[in-house]
Design an enzyme around this catalytic site. Structure first.
Site, PDB file in Angstrom:
ATOM      1  N   LYS A 188      71.299  84.053  27.705  1.00 40.53           N
ATOM      2  CA  LYS A 188      71.501  85.474  27.936  1.00 40.53           C
ATOM      3  C   LYS A 188      70.809  85.903  29.228  1.00 40.53           C
ATOM      4  O   LYS A 188      69.811  85.328  29.635  1.00 40.53           O
ATOM      5  CB  LYS A 188      70.940  86.284  26.761  1.00 40.53           C
ATOM      6  CG  LYS A 188      71.848  86.336  25.541  1.00 40.53           C
ATOM      7  CD  LYS A 188      71.288  87.296  24.517  1.00 40.53           C
ATOM      8  CE  LYS A 188      72.234  87.473  23.343  1.00 40.53           C
ATOM      9  NZ  LYS A 188      71.679  88.426  22.354  1.00 40.53           N
ATOM     10  N   ARG A 238      73.514  78.764  14.359  1.00 41.74           N
ATOM     11  CA  ARG A 238      72.239  79.075  15.001  1.00 41.74           C
ATOM     12  C   ARG A 238      71.194  79.463  13.956  1.00 41.74           C
ATOM     13  O   ARG A 238      70.057  78.992  13.986  1.00 41.74           O
ATOM     14  CB  ARG A 238      72.477  80.210  15.999  1.00 41.74           C
ATOM     15  CG  ARG A 238      71.342  80.525  16.923  1.00 41.74           C
ATOM     16  CD  ARG A 238      71.842  81.516  17.979  1.00 41.74           C
ATOM     17  NE  ARG A 238      70.771  82.019  18.807  1.00 41.74           N
ATOM     18  CZ  ARG A 238      70.258  81.394  19.846  1.00 41.74           C
ATOM     19  NH1 ARG A 238      70.717  80.199  20.185  1.00 41.74           N
ATOM     20  NH2 ARG A 238      69.296  81.937  20.567  1.00 41.74           N
ATOM     21  N   TYR A 283      63.729  84.663  11.125  1.00 44.25           N
ATOM     22  CA  TYR A 283      63.977  83.436  10.379  1.00 44.25           C
ATOM     23  C   TYR A 283      62.848  83.107   9.393  1.00 44.25           C
ATOM     24  O   TYR A 283      62.934  82.136   8.653  1.00 44.25           O
ATOM     25  CB  TYR A 283      64.198  82.276  11.345  1.00 44.25           C
ATOM     26  CG  TYR A 283      65.351  82.527  12.273  1.00 44.25           C
ATOM     27  CD1 TYR A 283      66.660  82.529  11.802  1.00 44.25           C
ATOM     28  CD2 TYR A 283      65.136  82.809  13.625  1.00 44.25           C
ATOM     29  CE1 TYR A 283      67.709  82.788  12.647  1.00 44.25           C
ATOM     30  CE2 TYR A 283      66.185  83.071  14.470  1.00 44.25           C
ATOM     31  CZ  TYR A 283      67.474  83.059  13.973  1.00 44.25           C
ATOM     32  OH  TYR A 283      68.525  83.338  14.810  1.00 44.25           O
ATOM     33  N   ARG A 336      74.753  79.448  21.417  1.00 49.89           N
ATOM     34  CA  ARG A 336      75.675  80.568  21.223  1.00 49.89           C
ATOM     35  C   ARG A 336      77.061  80.128  21.661  1.00 49.89           C
ATOM     36  O   ARG A 336      77.220  79.182  22.436  1.00 49.89           O
ATOM     37  CB  ARG A 336      75.221  81.775  22.035  1.00 49.89           C
ATOM     38  CG  ARG A 336      73.823  82.277  21.690  1.00 49.89           C
ATOM     39  CD  ARG A 336      73.441  83.441  22.603  1.00 49.89           C
ATOM     40  NE  ARG A 336      72.108  83.949  22.303  1.00 49.89           N
ATOM     41  CZ  ARG A 336      70.992  83.534  22.896  1.00 49.89           C
ATOM     42  NH1 ARG A 336      71.065  82.583  23.821  1.00 49.89           N
ATOM     43  NH2 ARG A 336      69.830  84.048  22.570  1.00 49.89           N
ATOM     44  N   HIS A 352      64.696  82.062  22.743  1.00 48.03           N
ATOM     45  CA  HIS A 352      64.175  83.415  22.562  1.00 48.03           C
ATOM     46  C   HIS A 352      63.001  83.656  23.498  1.00 48.03           C
ATOM     47  O   HIS A 352      62.093  82.836  23.588  1.00 48.03           O
ATOM     48  CB  HIS A 352      63.710  83.632  21.113  1.00 48.03           C
ATOM     49  CG  HIS A 352      64.838  83.666  20.140  1.00 48.03           C
ATOM     50  ND1 HIS A 352      64.664  83.434  18.788  1.00 48.03           N
ATOM     51  CD2 HIS A 352      66.171  83.908  20.300  1.00 48.03           C
ATOM     52  CE1 HIS A 352      65.837  83.529  18.172  1.00 48.03           C
ATOM     53  NE2 HIS A 352      66.750  83.813  19.074  1.00 48.03           N
TER      54      HIS A 352
END
Length: 413
Positions: free
Chosen positions: A288, A361, A393, A264, A384
């Protein structure tokens, strides 16, 4: 008699006034921030003229205020002919900031203004999220503006009386704002409202369970195909970067991190020198919610970063890997990475799906899927924690597949 201030910075005569004793330290501070010799000369000379003006008006060092810079600029405009004053304002701002940081002059208190009750209530909620809930700063930054808007919607600039809140207020606010927002932002808004309404109920400000009145935003599971930059476009973009310049080496390393590791923009921006383990070829990424992800450092990415660190990164005390090219030299911000991507795509003439950094990404995940990687493998690379996040995806572009369909034997019936 000439007076040397800092290396090549020379004044026609010895400086005068209350700031004369601080000009050398000011010049050193500017040099440490990465200013060129020419820019440093300009700012020191402006500071010397300002000091002389202060002496003429009997202003001591401890009595200097920001208002003096405004008066000085007006004086320069009125009395100095044939000289440009365009650089004076920025130079004086830097000078005042330096004098405050050194404790030469006091930090002036901002003029008091009436803080709206809605803002006071929103800030109390922010403190609760930070101190009691221990939420990360990004979550608080996302939640509080929605709560502030909700309070303003219900009470305007007047007194905030939470006991007067009703379900109709909650529903009306969501119905007004949800259509204007992207689906993810709308869902974030309702999450923030539920959090706030549970908070005020726990404090006893309201007795009703208003959190249950927050409407559910319709959630169509994965409504669109992720917008991913293609492998060919990525190769074209990387090939367009001029790696003979310091800025080019920096930009190439950033784009390669986005493309090869799917990071990111914030993860790239906040990458620090200590996050790179050159011996084991590992990259420690801050994801994150503050979680750390250890990723393998591909050889080409490591080579690009090393090339920038050795022959492009400006001297700085900052531990950030990527720094701005212009003074003051500071670490990159997430918005800066996005701007870099946008400008690079424009210069290369690439018509990418978007102009942002996140498409790399998506592109990496799509390429991994096409090469047979599993959902768990893709999720591991992208950091993730929930498989459902990665499943986006696996969606199939039906329109693209139609071009590959074989004709029905015997023709259309």
């Amino acid at each position: 008699m000439k007076y040397v201030i800092h290396n090549q910075v020379v004044l026609a005569r010895a400086p005068e006034g209350p700031l004369a004793a601080y000009l050398v330290a000011f010049a050193n501070a500017l040099g440490a921030q990465g200013y060129s010799v020419e820019r440093l000369k300009v700012q020191v000379r402006i500071a010397a003229r300002f000091s002389q003006w202060l002496k003429q008006r009997g202003v001591g060092a401890r009595d200097i205020r920001f208002d003096h810079t405004i008066l000085y600029l007006r004086y320069r405009i009125r009395h100095v002919r044939g000289q440009s004053c365009v650089n004076d304002r920025a130079a004086l701002r830097h000078l005042i900031d330096f004098l405050r940081s050194e404790g030469v002059i006091a930090v002036e208190k901002a003029a008091t203004r009436r803080v709206p009750p809605a803002e006071i209530c929103a800030q109390a909620y922010a403190e609760y999220l930070r101190d009691a809930q221990a939420l990360v700063a990004v979550t608080i930054i996302n939640y509080v503006p929605f709560v502030r808007d909700f309070l303003h919607y219900c009470f305007g600039d007047g007194k905030v009386t939470l006991s007067r809140l009703r379900a109709a207020d909650v529903v009306g606010f969501v119905q007004l704002n949800a259509p204007r927002l992207h689906l993810k932002r709308a869902k974030l808004m309702t999450t923030a409202l539920r959090s706030f309404l549970r908070y005020v109920r726990s404090r006893g400000d309201v007795t009703l369970d208003l959190a249950a009145a927050v409407p559910v935003v319709a959630n169509w599971s994965m409504p669109s195909i992720p917008r991913a930059i293609s492998a060919d476009q990525t190769r074209q973009l990387l090939a367009s970067i001029d790696r003979h310049t310091a800025v080019g080496r920096r930009n190439y390393a950033i784009l390669l991190l986005l493309a090869r590791l799917g990071l990111r923009s914030g993860e790239v921006a906040f990458l620090e020198l200590d996050d790179i383990d050159w011996g084991s070829g590992q990259l420690n990424v801050r994801g994150k919610s503050g979680q750390r992800n250890e990723l393998p450092l591909p050889a080409d990415v490591g080579k690009a970063i090393a090339g920038y660190l050795q022959n492009g990164r400006p001297p700085s005390a900052s531990r950030r890997v990527f720094l701005s090219a212009r003074a003051p030299i500071t670490g990159f911000g997430p918005n800066g990475v996005g701007s870099l991507v946008r400008r690079s795509l424009q210069r290369a003439g690439i018509d990418a799906p978007t102009t942002g950094a996140h498409q790399f990404r998506h592109g990496l995940a799509t390429q991994m899927l096409n090469h047979g990687a599993s959902i768990s493998e893709i999720g591991g690379v992208l950091g993730h924690r929930c498989p459902q996040t990665t499943k986006i995806y696996c969606k199939v572009d039906i329109k693209a597949l139609r071009t590959l369909a074989l004709p029905w034997p015997g023709g259309v019936r």
